[in-house]
Structure formats: structure tokens, C-alpha cells
Design a protein around this motif. Structure first.
Motif, PDB file in Angstrom:
ATOM      1  N   PRO A  71       0.750  -1.342  -0.025  1.00 38.19           N
ATOM      2  CA  PRO A  71       0.143  -0.007  -0.179  1.00 38.19           C
ATOM      3  C   PRO A  71       0.838   1.065  -0.091  1.00 38.19           C
ATOM      4  O   PRO A  71       1.971   1.204   0.368  1.00 38.19           O
ATOM      5  N   VAL A  72       0.145   2.512  -0.657  1.00 36.43           N
ATOM      6  CA  VAL A  72       1.099   3.656  -0.632  1.00 36.43           C
ATOM      7  C   VAL A  72       1.486   4.055   0.849  1.00 36.43           C
ATOM      8  O   VAL A  72       2.305   4.956   0.969  1.00 36.43           O
ATOM      9  N   THR A  73       0.806   3.788   1.677  1.00 33.84           N
ATOM     10  CA  THR A  73       1.031   4.007   3.297  1.00 33.84           C
ATOM     11  C   THR A  73       2.287   3.174   3.796  1.00 33.84           C
ATOM     12  O   THR A  73       2.539   3.730   5.143  1.00 33.84           O
ATOM     13  N   ILE A  74       2.668   2.259   3.159  1.00 31.32           N
ATOM     14  CA  ILE A  74       3.913   1.502   3.746  1.00 31.32           C
ATOM     15  C   ILE A  74       5.032   2.511   4.389  1.00 31.32           C
ATOM     16  O   ILE A  74       5.396   3.324   3.666  1.00 31.32           O
ATOM     17  N   SER A  75       5.538   2.206   5.552  1.00 30.89           N
ATOM     18  CA  SER A  75       6.512   3.149   5.893  1.00 30.89           C
ATOM     19  C   SER A  75       7.802   2.677   5.364  1.00 30.89           C
ATOM     20  O   SER A  75       7.923   1.517   4.823  1.00 30.89           O
ATOM     21  N   GLU A  76       8.700   3.697   5.454  1.00 28.94           N
ATOM     22  CA  GLU A  76      10.129   3.543   4.941  1.00 28.94           C
ATOM     23  C   GLU A  76      10.823   2.386   5.649  1.00 28.94           C
ATOM     24  O   GLU A  76      11.387   1.397   4.992  1.00 28.94           O
ATOM     25  N   ALA A  77      10.627   2.099   6.867  1.00 34.12           N
ATOM     26  CA  ALA A  77      11.206   1.134   7.889  1.00 34.12           C
ATOM     27  C   ALA A  77      10.654  -0.316   7.164  1.00 34.12           C
ATOM     28  O   ALA A  77      11.495  -1.426   7.159  1.00 34.12           O
ATOM     29  N   ASP A  78       9.436  -0.485   6.820  1.00 37.94           N
ATOM     30  CA  ASP A  78       8.612  -1.469   6.538  1.00 37.94           C
ATOM     31  C   ASP A  78       9.264  -2.114   5.060  1.00 37.94           C
ATOM     32  O   ASP A  78       9.420  -3.188   4.747  1.00 37.94           O
ATOM     33  N   LEU A  79       9.541  -1.043   4.263  1.00 43.64           N
ATOM     34  CA  LEU A  79       9.995  -1.323   3.059  1.00 43.64           C
ATOM     35  C   LEU A  79      11.402  -1.867   3.113  1.00 43.64           C
ATOM     36  O   LEU A  79      11.676  -2.664   2.281  1.00 43.64           O
ATOM     37  N   LEU A  80      12.118  -1.231   3.916  1.00 45.48           N
ATOM     38  CA  LEU A  80      13.363  -1.725   3.961  1.00 45.48           C
ATOM     39  C   LEU A  80      13.433  -2.914   4.547  1.00 45.48           C
ATOM     40  O   LEU A  80      14.294  -3.902   4.082  1.00 45.48           O
ATOM     41  N   ALA A  81      12.582  -3.306   5.516  1.00 48.71           N
ATOM     42  CA  ALA A  81      12.602  -4.840   6.022  1.00 48.71           C
ATOM     43  C   ALA A  81      12.334  -5.863   4.769  1.00 48.71           C
ATOM     44  O   ALA A  81      12.850  -6.872   4.852  1.00 48.71           O
ATOM     45  N   LEU A  82      11.429  -5.414   4.069  1.00 50.92           N
ATOM     46  CA  LEU A  82      11.038  -6.104   2.895  1.00 50.92           C
ATOM     47  C   LEU A  82      12.073  -6.564   1.929  1.00 50.92           C
ATOM     48  O   LEU A  82      12.633  -7.593   1.580  1.00 50.92           O
ATOM     49  N   ILE A  83      12.907  -5.509   1.813  1.00 44.68           N
ATOM     50  CA  ILE A  83      13.918  -5.594   0.936  1.00 44.68           C
ATOM     51  C   ILE A  83      14.996  -6.535   1.448  1.00 44.68           C
ATOM     52  O   ILE A  83      15.496  -7.487   0.799  1.00 44.68           O
ATOM     53  N   ASP A  84      15.229  -6.401   2.728  1.00 43.86           N
ATOM     54  CA  ASP A  84      15.918  -7.256   3.558  1.00 43.86           C
ATOM     55  C   ASP A  84      15.677  -8.684   3.625  1.00 43.86           C
ATOM     56  O   ASP A  84      16.445  -9.599   3.162  1.00 43.86           O
ATOM     57  N   LYS A  85      14.484  -8.704   3.477  1.00 45.90           N
ATOM     58  CA  LYS A  85      13.705 -10.303   3.483  1.00 45.90           C
ATOM     59  C   LYS A  85      14.418 -10.963   2.164  1.00 45.90           C
ATOM     60  O   LYS A  85      14.716 -12.005   1.965  1.00 45.90           O
ATOM     61  N   TYR A  86      14.005 -10.095   0.816  1.00 42.82           N
ATOM     62  CA  TYR A  86      14.253 -10.549  -0.316  1.00 42.82           C
ATOM     63  C   TYR A  86      15.992 -10.714  -0.684  1.00 42.82           C
ATOM     64  O   TYR A  86      16.261 -11.577  -1.392  1.00 42.82           O
TER      65      TYR A  86
END
Ligand code: NAP
Length: 301
Positions: A71-86
Motif C-alpha cells: 500500500p502507498v502508506t507503507i513506512s520506509e522502515a517496513d519497505l527496507l525490511a521487505l528488501i532485507d527479506k528478499y
């Protein structure tokens, strides 16, 4: 028309067939296929259509494809965590974050968080550095410049010793293609000049070019009298200059390049059309980079 048309649509088909065959071969030998994740934040219609095309192409060549919509509301921290997961996911060889990102997220921070060995867009500073060093250091050349170089090679244009003039100095097209063309090696070994809005005699420089690569984003910027007879003209520009209704009754954009195509094709030796020239090459090279990423991991070159 005197110029030979360099059609990205045709070269794309050749390369995608080559990729499909290689993916099948690797799958049979190693039981693995390249994995590509596309992360889309929000619902920007242009981003959705780019991502859809990337997903369709990944499917076509036999990749494992993961579409991660946030969602457009995702926080920067959550997006960074997602990238870390991949970054840590062994089945993923390429991570793609569709730009632009919402304003509350620092794009640079996000792109820099991608493992450089999964940065199939080639925008991470580590990959920009590798490209600058050249040779075996290069892992993922950025996709549009890589597509341009591939078109020049497949058209059979001599690059060794050629005068190459690049119009535009963006980080995604102008600077990297100039850097690629100065390297020693196939499809390069050229003498390169970069011109931009600070250049005094734009026409004079263009007239010297054996290979003229134009990425300015200004419709019809390059006039026919700026083209050396027989030159190879690569028009990267994609400019929306109006709308029309297509055969299916749908409203579509009228696209124009940065070169006055109709006049230039009578002077140039080779020319790319817009649309159907450089455009189709970008996603194709993204697939090639993702395949390369798996091959690097398997220890294959
Ligand atoms: P950009 O970031 O806007 O950079 C444009 C460059 O062109 C700048 O360096 C600018 O000079 C220079 N320039 C602009 N007007 C000029 C002029 N009148 N004379 C000389 N130089 C001029 O653009 P970009 O991202 O590189 O994209 C360029 C074009 O390629 C756009 O039309 C874009 O849509 C297209 N494109 C196509 C693909 C594709 O087909 N796959 C991919 C990427 C881009 P300054 O630095 O001095 O401002």
C-alpha cells in the motif's frame, strides 16, 4: 529511405528466445530458474503497466516471478525490511523496486538497501562503480544503456575507433552509455563525447558522430543537418506529443523521439524508430541481468 531500421521489437524477440532456451537448460541441469521480485508501492497507473509488462515477460522466459504489491502508506522502515527479506531469499536473484516511490520514502535509501548482487537494474552505487571499472568487474549494466549497446552490436555497426556523441548526461542513460562505449571490448572501444545544455556547439558535435545516441527528452531536438551521412542514430527519447484513437478504439499517446525521424532516415546509415526502437530493449535487458545473476551464483559466466 536510405537508413537501415534497427528494430528493438525484433531484437527483443531474438534475445527473449535465447533467454528462454538458456533458462530451460539451467533448469534441466541445476533444477533452478532465475527468480525476480517486483515491488510495487501504491497504485500509480503508469507503474502498474510497467510492472505488468515486466511480470508477463518474466513468465514468458520461464522465471520464478514474485509480485509484491504494497500500500502507498507503507513506512520506509517496513519497505527496507521487505528488501532485507528478499536480499536473504535464496530463490530470488533480482530485486526490482518500481519508481517513483511515495514522497515519505527516501528512494535513494531504498535502492541502496538492495544487495548489489541482486540489483538487476544496475543503479546501486556498487554497480555504477563496477561499470566504471569495466571488463570482468561489470555485473549488471543498467538496462536501457545495455539495450542500446546490444542493438548497435546486433546491427553490425563498427564501434572500435568510432566517434560516439551522446546527447544527455542522466544517470540512467547518458552517463552509463558513454561509460560503456569507452571501455575496451566488444561493442565499444569508441571515442566518446557527452553533450548537454551547457554545451556550446551542439550541432557541431553531433555532426562529427559516427554513432549518435540521443537521450534528451526533447521532441525533434536533432535536426537532419546535424547528422553525418551514414551515421548510426540511436533515438532514446520518448515524448508524448498528443493522443490518438487506435484500431481497437482505445485512446493512446502519440509518441515522438528526440530525432526528426522522417528527415534523418534519408541521411543516416542506421536509425532506431520511436516507438519500437530502444523502448522494447529495456525490459529485455532486465531479464538478461536476472538470468546473469543466477549464472553468477552458479559460478557460470
Ligand atoms: P533526463 O534525466 O531528463 O536527462 C536529459 C538530459 O538531456 C540532460 O542531461 C539534459 O541536459 C539533456 N538535454 C535536455 N535538453 C537538451 C538540449 N536542448 N540540448 C542538450 N541537452 C539537452 O532524461 P533521461 O531519463 O535520460 O531520458 C531521456 C529521454 O529518454 C526521455 O525522453 C525518456 O523518456 C527517454 N527514455 C527512454 C527509455 C526507454 O526507451 N526504455 C529509458 C529511459 C529514458 P542537462 O543535464 O544539462 O539538463
Amino acid at each position: 529511405m536510405t537508413a537501415k531500421l534497427i528494430k528493438g521489437t525484433e531484437i527483443r524477440e531474438q534475445i527473449l528466445e535465447e533467454i528462454t532456451a538458456e533458462v530451460a537448460e539451467i533448469k534441466a541441469k541445476y533444477g533452478k530458474v532465475p527468480g525476480l521480485v517486483t515491488i510495487l508501492v501504491g497504485e500509480n497507473p503508469a507503474s502498474i503497466s510497467y510492472v505488468t509488462l515486466k511480470i508477463q515477460t518474466a513468465h514468458r522466459v520461464g522465471f520464478k516471478e514474485v509480485q509484491d504489491s504494497q500500500p502507498v502508506t507503507i513506512s520506509e522502515a517496513d519497505l527496507l525490511a521487505l528488501i532485507d527479506k528478499y536480499n536473504k531469499d535464496d530463490s530470488i536473484n533480482g530485486i526490482l523496486v518500481q519508481l517513483p516511490l511515495p514522497k515519505h520514502i527516501d528512494e535513494k535509501k531504498v535502492l541502496n538497501a538492495i544487495d548489489p548482487d541482486k540489483d538487476v537494474d544496475g543503479f546501486h552505487p556498487v554497480n555504477v562503480g563496477r561499470l566504471m571499472i569495466g571488463g570482468d568487474e561489470v555485473k549488471f549494466p543498467p538496462c536501457t544503456p545495455a539495450g542500446i549497446q546490444e542493438m548497435i552490436i546486433r546491427a553490425g555497426v563498427e564501434t572500435k575507433g568510432a566517434e560516439v556523441v551522446v546527447v544527455g548526461r542522466s544517470n540512467i542513460v547518458g552517463k552509463p552509455i558513454a561509460n560503456m562505449m569507452i571501455q575496451k571490448g566488444k561493442g565499444a572501444n569508441s571515442t566518446v563525447t557527452i553533450v548537454h545544455t551547457g554545451t556550446k556547439d551542439l550541432a557541431g558535435h553531433c555532426k562529427r558522430a559516427d554513432i549518435l545516441i540521443v537521450a534528451a527528452g526533447v521532441p525533434d531536438l536533432v535536426k537532419p543537418e546535424w547528422i553525418k551521412p551514414g551515421a548510426c542514430v540511436i533515438d532514446v527519447g520518448v515524448n508524448r506529443v498528443g493522443e490518438k484513437v487506435n484500431e481497437a478504439g482505445k485512446k493512446v499517446a502519440i509518441l515522438k523521439g528526440d530525432v526528426d525521424f522522417n528527415a534523418a532516415k534519408e541521411i543516416a546509415g542506421w536509425i532506431t524508430p520511436v516507438p519500437g526502437g530502444v523502448g522494447p530493449m529495456t525490459i529485455t535487458m532486465l531479464m538478461l541481468n536476472t538470468l546473469k545473476s543466477l549464472k553468477f551464483k552458479l559460478g557460470k559466466k
